[in-house]
Design a protein around this motif. Structure first.
Motif, mmCIF file in Angstrom:
data_model
loop_
_atom_site.group_PDB
_atom_site.id
_atom_site.type_symbol
_atom_site.label_atom_id
_atom_site.label_comp_id
_atom_site.label_asym_id
_atom_site.label_seq_id
_atom_site.Cartn_x
_atom_site.Cartn_y
_atom_site.Cartn_z
ATOM 1 N N ARG A 129 1.484 -89.579 -5.220
ATOM 2 C CA ARG A 129 0.150 -89.077 -5.543
ATOM 3 C C ARG A 129 -0.462 -89.868 -6.696
ATOM 4 O O ARG A 129 0.243 -90.326 -7.594
ATOM 5 C CB ARG A 129 0.232 -87.596 -5.894
ATOM 6 N N PHE A 130 -1.762 -89.979 -6.660
ATOM 7 C CA PHE A 130 -2.529 -90.673 -7.695
ATOM 8 C C PHE A 130 -2.709 -89.749 -8.887
ATOM 9 O O PHE A 130 -3.093 -88.581 -8.729
ATOM 10 C CB PHE A 130 -3.885 -91.090 -7.112
ATOM 11 N N SER A 131 -2.461 -90.253 -10.097
ATOM 12 C CA SER A 131 -2.523 -89.399 -11.280
ATOM 13 C C SER A 131 -3.840 -89.503 -12.053
ATOM 14 O O SER A 131 -4.027 -88.769 -13.019
ATOM 15 C CB SER A 131 -1.358 -89.711 -12.225
ATOM 16 N N GLY A 132 -4.723 -90.394 -11.644
ATOM 17 C CA GLY A 132 -5.999 -90.530 -12.342
ATOM 18 C C GLY A 132 -6.852 -89.280 -12.208
ATOM 19 O O GLY A 132 -6.734 -88.536 -11.233
ATOM 20 N N GLU A 133 -7.706 -89.070 -13.189
ATOM 21 C CA GLU A 133 -8.569 -87.886 -13.197
ATOM 22 C C GLU A 133 -10.021 -88.282 -13.400
ATOM 23 O O GLU A 133 -10.322 -89.394 -13.815
ATOM 24 C CB GLU A 133 -8.123 -86.925 -14.310
ATOM 25 N N MET A 182 -4.356 -99.449 -8.507
ATOM 26 C CA MET A 182 -4.824 -98.200 -9.097
ATOM 27 C C MET A 182 -3.713 -97.169 -9.215
ATOM 28 O O MET A 182 -3.566 -96.506 -10.245
ATOM 29 C CB MET A 182 -5.991 -97.627 -8.297
ATOM 30 N N CYS A 183 -2.923 -97.036 -8.156
ATOM 31 C CA CYS A 183 -1.922 -95.973 -8.108
ATOM 32 C C CYS A 183 -0.658 -96.310 -8.911
ATOM 33 O O CYS A 183 -0.068 -95.429 -9.531
ATOM 34 C CB CYS A 183 -1.544 -95.670 -6.652
ATOM 35 N N TYR A 184 -0.262 -97.581 -8.928
ATOM 36 C CA TYR A 184 1.018 -97.946 -9.528
ATOM 37 C C TYR A 184 0.899 -98.707 -10.848
ATOM 38 O O TYR A 184 1.833 -98.694 -11.644
ATOM 39 C CB TYR A 184 1.835 -98.802 -8.565
ATOM 40 N N GLN A 185 -0.203 -99.413 -11.066
ATOM 41 C CA GLN A 185 -0.312 -100.234 -12.268
ATOM 42 C C GLN A 185 -1.262 -99.637 -13.312
ATOM 43 O O GLN A 185 -0.927 -99.609 -14.486
ATOM 44 C CB GLN A 185 -0.770 -101.654 -11.895
#
Length: 156
Positions: free
Chosen positions: A66-70, A134-137
């Motif tokens: 899952r993507f952690s950005g908000e 975006m998701c990993y770096q």
């Protein structure tokens, strides 16, 4: 599970290679360099096939990520991811059909379908790298339990 985490950057690398080959193949065919075009497109298909295999192995063993950005970046991420996922499913049969027409010498059909295949394939390849970055770096991924771990814990 840890041994499979190196597949995520490998997948981005494979997508990046496919992108470069697709672009080179496009430039070659626009300049009438049919053999170079053919070589690039076959190589792009090869890189994409290895990518798909690696991607499936990765997600089978690591599970959902899952993507952690908000905030606004989360909306941006999903506005890239959703069409990426949909078009990734569409591009597989489309790319296969395009290359089959070329191998069979049906170049009129090949050109007609390639006008759709190439931009969609480029979009999927480029956005695959963007999704990885975006998701990993840029953000820390959130891992769920993989299917194998769920099955193992249920059998205990």
């Amino acid at each position: 599970m840890d041994s499979y985490h190196s597949l995520a950057p490998l997948n981005a690398f494979l997508n990046g290679c496919a992108t470069v080959l697709l672009l080179a193949g496009f430039i070659f065919i626009k300049n009438g360099m049919v053999r170079a075009h053919r070589a690039c497109m076959i190589a792009a298909m090869g890189f994409s096939a290895v990518f798909l295999t690696s991607y499936l192995v990765y997600h089978y063993n690591v599970g959902n990520v899952r993507f952690s950005g908000e905030g606004w970046v989360r909306s941006l991420y999903f506005s890239i991811l959703i069409p990426h996922v949909i078009l990734a499913g569409v591009i597989v049969p489309l790319a296969i059909a395009t290359i089959v027409f070329a191998f069979r010498g049906k170049f009129r059909r090949h050109r007609r379908i390639a006008r759709w295949t190439w931009p969609l394939w480029m979009y999927v390849s480029v956005t695959g790298v963007i999704v990885y970055l975006m998701c990993y770096q840029l953000y820390t991924p959130i891992y769920s339990l993989p299917p194998t771990a769920v099955a193992q814990s249920a059998s205990r």
